[in-house]
Design a protein around this motif. Sequence first.
Motif, PDB file in Angstrom:
ATOM      1  N   GLU A 244      22.982  42.833  17.038  1.00 57.81           N
ATOM      2  CA  GLU A 244      23.228  42.780  15.669  1.00 57.81           C
ATOM      3  C   GLU A 244      22.376  44.092  16.149  1.00 57.81           C
ATOM      4  OE1 GLU A 244      25.280  41.471  13.458  1.00 57.81           O
ATOM      5  OE2 GLU A 244      25.028  42.945  11.418  1.00 57.81           O
ATOM      6  N   MET A 245      22.509  45.699  14.439  1.00 57.24           N
ATOM      7  CA  MET A 245      21.204  46.804  14.863  1.00 57.24           C
ATOM      8  C   MET A 245      21.920  47.414  13.958  1.00 57.24           C
ATOM      9  SD  MET A 245      23.505  48.686  18.389  1.00 57.24           S
ATOM     10  CE  MET A 245      23.053  50.743  17.827  1.00 57.24           C
ATOM     11  N   SER A 246      20.353  47.867  13.170  1.00 54.70           N
ATOM     12  CA  SER A 246      20.296  48.996  12.509  1.00 54.70           C
ATOM     13  C   SER A 246      20.619  49.970  12.359  1.00 54.70           C
ATOM     14  CB  SER A 246      19.201  48.366  11.593  1.00 54.70           C
ATOM     15  OG  SER A 246      19.041  47.225  10.797  1.00 54.70           O
ATOM     16  N   PHE A 247      20.778  50.595  11.120  1.00 52.32           N
ATOM     17  CA  PHE A 247      20.696  52.221  11.147  1.00 52.32           C
ATOM     18  C   PHE A 247      22.207  52.276  12.225  1.00 52.32           C
ATOM     19  CE2 PHE A 247      16.266  51.693  10.048  1.00 52.32           C
ATOM     20  CZ  PHE A 247      16.687  52.171   9.047  1.00 52.32           C
ATOM     21  N   ALA A 248      23.429  51.807  12.143  1.00 53.95           N
ATOM     22  CA  ALA A 248      24.641  52.139  13.228  1.00 53.95           C
ATOM     23  C   ALA A 248      25.914  51.756  12.469  1.00 53.95           C
ATOM     24  CB  ALA A 248      24.534  50.545  13.853  1.00 53.95           C
ATOM     25  N   ASP A 249      26.945  52.331  12.608  1.00 51.43           N
ATOM     26  CA  ASP A 249      27.986  52.305  12.848  1.00 51.43           C
ATOM     27  C   ASP A 249      28.884  51.747  13.159  1.00 51.43           C
ATOM     28  OD1 ASP A 249      30.155  52.458  10.912  1.00 51.43           O
ATOM     29  OD2 ASP A 249      29.878  54.832  10.137  1.00 51.43           O
ATOM     30  N   GLY A 492      34.311  40.823  20.313  1.00 51.75           N
ATOM     31  CA  GLY A 492      34.158  41.253  18.994  1.00 51.75           C
ATOM     32  C   GLY A 492      33.389  41.677  18.072  1.00 51.75           C
ATOM     33  N   GLY A 493      33.136  42.110  16.816  1.00 54.43           N
ATOM     34  CA  GLY A 493      31.901  42.316  15.757  1.00 54.43           C
ATOM     35  C   GLY A 493      32.884  43.238  14.565  1.00 54.43           C
ATOM     36  N   SER A 494      31.431  43.706  14.046  1.00 53.86           N
ATOM     37  CA  SER A 494      32.264  44.534  12.880  1.00 53.86           C
ATOM     38  C   SER A 494      30.745  44.697  12.317  1.00 53.86           C
ATOM     39  CB  SER A 494      32.445  43.538  11.392  1.00 53.86           C
ATOM     40  OG  SER A 494      31.551  42.685  11.241  1.00 53.86           O
ATOM     41  N   ILE A 495      30.699  45.879  11.109  1.00 52.55           N
ATOM     42  CA  ILE A 495      29.852  46.279  10.715  1.00 52.55           C
ATOM     43  C   ILE A 495      29.764  45.609   9.445  1.00 52.55           C
ATOM     44  CG2 ILE A 495      29.061  48.569   9.074  1.00 52.55           C
ATOM     45  CD1 ILE A 495      28.719  48.789  12.034  1.00 52.55           C
ATOM     46  N   ARG A 496      28.501  45.111   8.695  1.00 54.96           N
ATOM     47  CA  ARG A 496      28.775  44.537   7.940  1.00 54.96           C
ATOM     48  C   ARG A 496      28.378  45.285   6.288  1.00 54.96           C
ATOM     49  NH1 ARG A 496      29.142  41.519  12.045  1.00 54.96           N
ATOM     50  NH2 ARG A 496      27.801  40.999  13.901  1.00 54.96           N
ATOM     51  N   ILE A 497      28.919  44.433   5.342  1.00 58.75           N
ATOM     52  CA  ILE A 497      28.452  45.164   3.401  1.00 58.75           C
ATOM     53  C   ILE A 497      26.871  44.558   3.765  1.00 58.75           C
ATOM     54  CG2 ILE A 497      28.521  44.190   1.516  1.00 58.75           C
ATOM     55  CD1 ILE A 497      31.490  43.238   2.481  1.00 58.75           C
ATOM     56  N   SER A 498      26.046  45.929   3.906  1.00 55.63           N
ATOM     57  CA  SER A 498      24.541  45.766   3.266  1.00 55.63           C
ATOM     58  C   SER A 498      24.519  45.797   1.298  1.00 55.63           C
ATOM     59  CB  SER A 498      23.679  46.651   4.041  1.00 55.63           C
ATOM     60  OG  SER A 498      24.372  48.053   3.593  1.00 55.63           O
ATOM     61  N   ASN A 499      25.275  46.160   0.679  1.00 52.89           N
ATOM     62  CA  ASN A 499      25.419  46.826  -0.706  1.00 52.89           C
ATOM     63  C   ASN A 499      25.651  45.647  -1.009  1.00 52.89           C
ATOM     64  OD1 ASN A 499      26.363  47.343  -3.698  1.00 52.89           O
ATOM     65  ND2 ASN A 499      26.440  49.329  -2.457  1.00 52.89           N
ATOM     66  N   PRO A 500      24.929  44.536  -2.168  1.00 53.20           N
ATOM     67  CA  PRO A 500      24.698  43.519  -2.577  1.00 53.20           C
ATOM     68  C   PRO A 500      26.230  43.815  -3.558  1.00 53.20           C
ATOM     69  CG  PRO A 500      23.394  44.038  -3.192  1.00 53.20           C
ATOM     70  CD  PRO A 500      23.468  45.295  -1.806  1.00 53.20           C
ATOM     71  N   ASN A 501      26.781  44.436  -4.564  1.00 47.29           N
ATOM     72  CA  ASN A 501      27.488  44.942  -5.049  1.00 47.29           C
ATOM     73  C   ASN A 501      28.949  44.631  -4.221  1.00 47.29           C
ATOM     74  OD1 ASN A 501      25.920  44.804  -7.398  1.00 47.29           O
ATOM     75  ND2 ASN A 501      26.040  47.000  -7.568  1.00 47.29           N
ATOM     76  N   PRO A 534      21.808  49.819   6.350  1.00 46.62           N
ATOM     77  CA  PRO A 534      23.244  49.311   7.411  1.00 46.62           C
ATOM     78  C   PRO A 534      22.576  49.154   8.570  1.00 46.62           C
ATOM     79  CG  PRO A 534      22.559  52.200   7.356  1.00 46.62           C
ATOM     80  CD  PRO A 534      21.735  51.442   6.440  1.00 46.62           C
ATOM     81  N   HIS A 535      23.503  48.058   8.795  1.00 50.30           N
ATOM     82  CA  HIS A 535      23.509  47.473  10.610  1.00 50.30           C
ATOM     83  C   HIS A 535      25.233  46.681  10.652  1.00 50.30           C
ATOM     84  CE1 HIS A 535      23.310  44.809   7.153  1.00 50.30           C
ATOM     85  NE2 HIS A 535      23.299  43.491   7.964  1.00 50.30           N
ATOM     86  N   GLY A 536      25.073  45.967  11.998  1.00 49.32           N
ATOM     87  CA  GLY A 536      26.094  45.598  12.417  1.00 49.32           C
ATOM     88  C   GLY A 536      26.547  45.363  14.167  1.00 49.32           C
ATOM     89  N   GLY A 537      27.266  44.195  14.066  1.00 49.89           N
ATOM     90  CA  GLY A 537      26.693  43.819  15.575  1.00 49.89           C
ATOM     91  C   GLY A 537      28.255  43.390  15.710  1.00 49.89           C
TER      92      GLY A 537
END
Lengths: 595, 595
Positions: A244-249, A492-501, A534-537
Amino acid sequence: MDKMGELRRTHYAEDTVKVPFGETVTVAGFVSRTRDLGNLIFTDLRDNTGVLQLAFDQDTDPEVFRKAEQLKSETVIMAKSVLRDRSSKNKDIPTGDIELFVTDLRILNAPTEMLPFEIRDEVPVRDELSLKYRYLELRKPSMTRNLVMRHKIVKCTRDYFDSQHFLEIETPMLIKSTPEGARDYIVPSRVQPGHFYALPQSPQIYKQILMVAGYDRYMQIVRCFRDEDLRADRQPEFTQIDLEMSFADVDDVIAVNEGFLKKLFHDILGKDIQTPFRRMTWNDAMAKYGSDKPDLRFGLEITDLSETVKGCGFGVFASTVENGGSVCAINAEGLAEKLTRKEIDKLVEFVKTYKAKGIAFTRINADGTSSSSYEKFLSEDEAKAVREKMEAEAGDVILIIAGDRMETLTALGALRCQIARNFGLIEKGRFELLWVTDFPLFEYSEEEDRWVAMHHPFTAPRDEDMDKIVSDPGSCYAKAYDIVINGTEAGGGSIRISNPNVQQQMFEALGFTDESARSRFGFLMDAYKYGAPPHGGLAYGLDRLVMLLLELDTIRDVIAFPKVQNAGEPMSGCPDFVDQKQLEELHIKLDLDEE
Amino acid sequence: MDKMGELRRTHYAEDTVKVPFGETVTVAGFVSRTRDLGNLIFTDLRDNTGVLQLAFDQDTDPEVFRKAEQLKSETVIMAKSVLRDRSSKNKDIPTGDIELFVTDLRILNAPTEMLPFEIRDEVPVRDELSLKYRYLELRKPSMTRNLVMRHKIVKCTRDYFDSQHFLEIETPMLIKSTPEGARDYIVPSRVQPGHFYALPQSPQIYKQILMVAGYDRYMQIVRCFRDEDLRADRQPEFTQIDLEMSFADVDDVIAVNEGFLKKLFHDILGKDIQTPFRRMTWNDAMAKYGSDKPDLRFGLEITDLSETVKGCGFGVFASTVENGGSVCAINAEGLAEKLTRKEIDKLVEFVKTYKAKGIAFTRINADGTSSSSYEKFLSEDEAKAVREKMEAEAGDVILIIAGDRMETLTALGALRCQIARNFGLIEKGRFELLWVTDFPLFEYSEEEDRWVAMHHPFTAPRDEDMDKIVSDPGSCYAKAYDIVINGTEAGGGSIRISNPNVQQQMFEALGFTDESARSRFGFLMDAYKYGAPPHGGLAYGLDRLVMLLLELDTIRDVIAFPKVQNAGEPMSGCPDFVDQKQLEELHIKLDLDEE
């Protein structure tokens, strides 16, 4: 039996080739075989790096010679020896030019029982036996090679991600059960009666929490568990390379992983893989290869003939298109001679398992004559249009399937792989790597009568689909990506939702009540309230990745102690009964049907 | 919120110190604090390598400045900036000489809720809160440092053992329950009703089987599980550095591990540890330190006074010796002033928890006067003999305990540690490493009324004790060794029995019937029939090793998501209830007492 005393191994088998003749080395291992020619004995010693020939002759110390006469297969020995040139070279093994003249031989142990099978790769053994006596199967050079290679792959993986500032952080194994997808293995708590832990299907939630916690780049090679019915390439416990990594798209995750795979192929296989890899959207992969994990080692791409055959004379084609279905085909180039009527019949049976109703075909023979199951129903122009669209020439076979679009594509996707396997279109030693991107965010579950997450509920939609999550889930695509190697999903992986809404909307679209979302993922939702980068993995199936790199057919061969079909392990006989007392302490009892 | 767009981090905080003034860098992380002085704003940005000062002033782009005014603690930002000299230096942090003049500021996320506590090491937080909001606790620089150091320790460990030809091989997590010692966690099987897996307490059996299988040198950093009631330094799941090696005796295992620890202390702490380490037999450790894990950072060794006080005038001493007990003592050198009557009374209460009945003492004051609880019962010669034996001088205090030998030694062992802690005899940053060897092979369990294995039933006896396993188990010592660091057992291991007949005798001595031995360890016993090399190994508690190296007080601080006293994890709320359907599928039901 002898004792080692002060004697110690100085060299492994593979290292002796660097030693000059005349030098003394001490080696240790198992006798793989021994040939007693009377006044000459040749013994092959095996360690986990290879095999070496020990020689005993008229110059050998008589006591050593007498011991050598006792050697049998799988005797455990240590031998102090002088390295010398070998008279009859063996070109098949790296140490085939040398032999060891033994000056001190220690017999340290020996089988007290007949071996149930020979320790040789060439001798096939029934699964039943090889799994029960796994410790003997594991002595075979092929198994040793597989596990040594696995070690090297793992080492290479950790070194790479360490160099890229990823931290190895351990996540818990005894966690909360949050079933969404596969079944959890659960563990009763003794201290909290009536409560259970779950074993993780993946560290997904924890790695996201580590991003919330600011750890920036996380990696772990970690055991995961899924209580599913076993398929050939599935195990109840399997190992994941988890990232997993932050500040990533999307592009950032892909770039760091292309660097990883490039290094892996280079260091492990000596192959130079070009970056960037090919990328294909999920829509394109489905349309062209009928699969979200296309095998690009061969052609046989799918062509959509719907427009071409719309309103044509063949009722099956025309009505399929009219009813909103698709008519699609592959051109089996140059296979006219091999794809006999009988072979095509077999393929028809094959595609029926994928819900296709049949195959319409045109075989164009080398001499220009042809036979076809449908051209007789078409006008000449219509038949020609199909041939032209398919770019079919003498020697080719057109194979057409008509029906529901996704079913048709899926059947043709399976068909192209089957043809490639059957007719040897797959080149050994070739690797085709591909990113499949932009997966649908949701898929509709007829069984549950609701939208379910195609990956998992934390996957971020594409920026342009952000506003449609609740209003039009079916049209949303995800910032998700799979790495496909030779037609197998390696990770496989994805960018995650980082916004609670946005996360809230996602749960809404999935039909979770606030209460059910909170009871399962409340702590994760809370965590995101404190601000996440923002993060994904991405996660690789390690067992599968090793299998792919070594071009093996089954993950069993890259796992030291695999489970079998009934999720058991034949060597130890697990799972097994436990004492009644153990159950009582755990506040559970058995609930067996009397059948 | 802003988007990252094309902006990407170019440097971590710690790397900016190498960048020349005037260069442009992009950094990313959390706002740790911000000071708005009107026309000047200073904001500290925290990433997982450190903290940096961002500066906004009259030269800052007005739009950037307006954004900077919105920053609050824990806002997630990315900042493109020019590195420049800092006017008011901060000597406490590595980046204290520089600041960043921000040209592009992106606010990527921000807390939507008040933080339950401040993200600062200096501000103490209740355990309850810090564990519930573990993701916030983990943001603290001290926790980040601990987990980064753990990563480095793990990397160093793997690199070392790889260089020593150890292969990382994964062993299963779903195994057969073979309880002998601690309680197993068990996992119900869905596929095989009424059957259970166990989670491994250690990969002991599998690593031995890997030696039988010829893997020669194995290592794994592996999660293990013990369902025991929690103590301060125990966790239900913990991580082990697990090793096994073939063609090895005690000295070989010790040598390879001294190499490891030497490298670890060098690479992680920059400390040069001398090899070989000290060694002490278990008997000597008990006699001199009253512990099998002596802390050698201070003196206070135990002296046996039994011979000295035999038949003396003090009835307690005389009768203890007469009845086969021991009278032992430590000399608390130079502590006469500190060990007041009140302090000694506290120590008496302390040793009572170790079954000692009390402490007899003599305090020799600096001026040569003394007070004693027992000297009045002794003749002048007897009192002098005790003082001489204890080498007691002005300023010292003799502390004597009498009773059963082992109980007396254990109480004094605890006492010396307590005195060292209370009176600051332990130097920070000092490390004392010690091998304790030759443990008893068995210990007698009053509870089970039989001999039990002190380590485990596969531990080899010393060569000279080989013939006494069944006839005189109590007199057998083992080829077992613990590595002790600063009075804590960091790891332990043994040479294993590789001869099936010796293993049989071991089971006999332990009172196992053939049947019970077979049902538990049958597959292991079978494996050894096919010839194993001599082998042995060692396992470190990784959590504990990290804690020791970082000189922390609790293993909780080196585990990202630890469990608490009730074996639960407050953040996620596990263990938890599961659906009735899950239990039904697993063929179990709850068995809760109605209390």
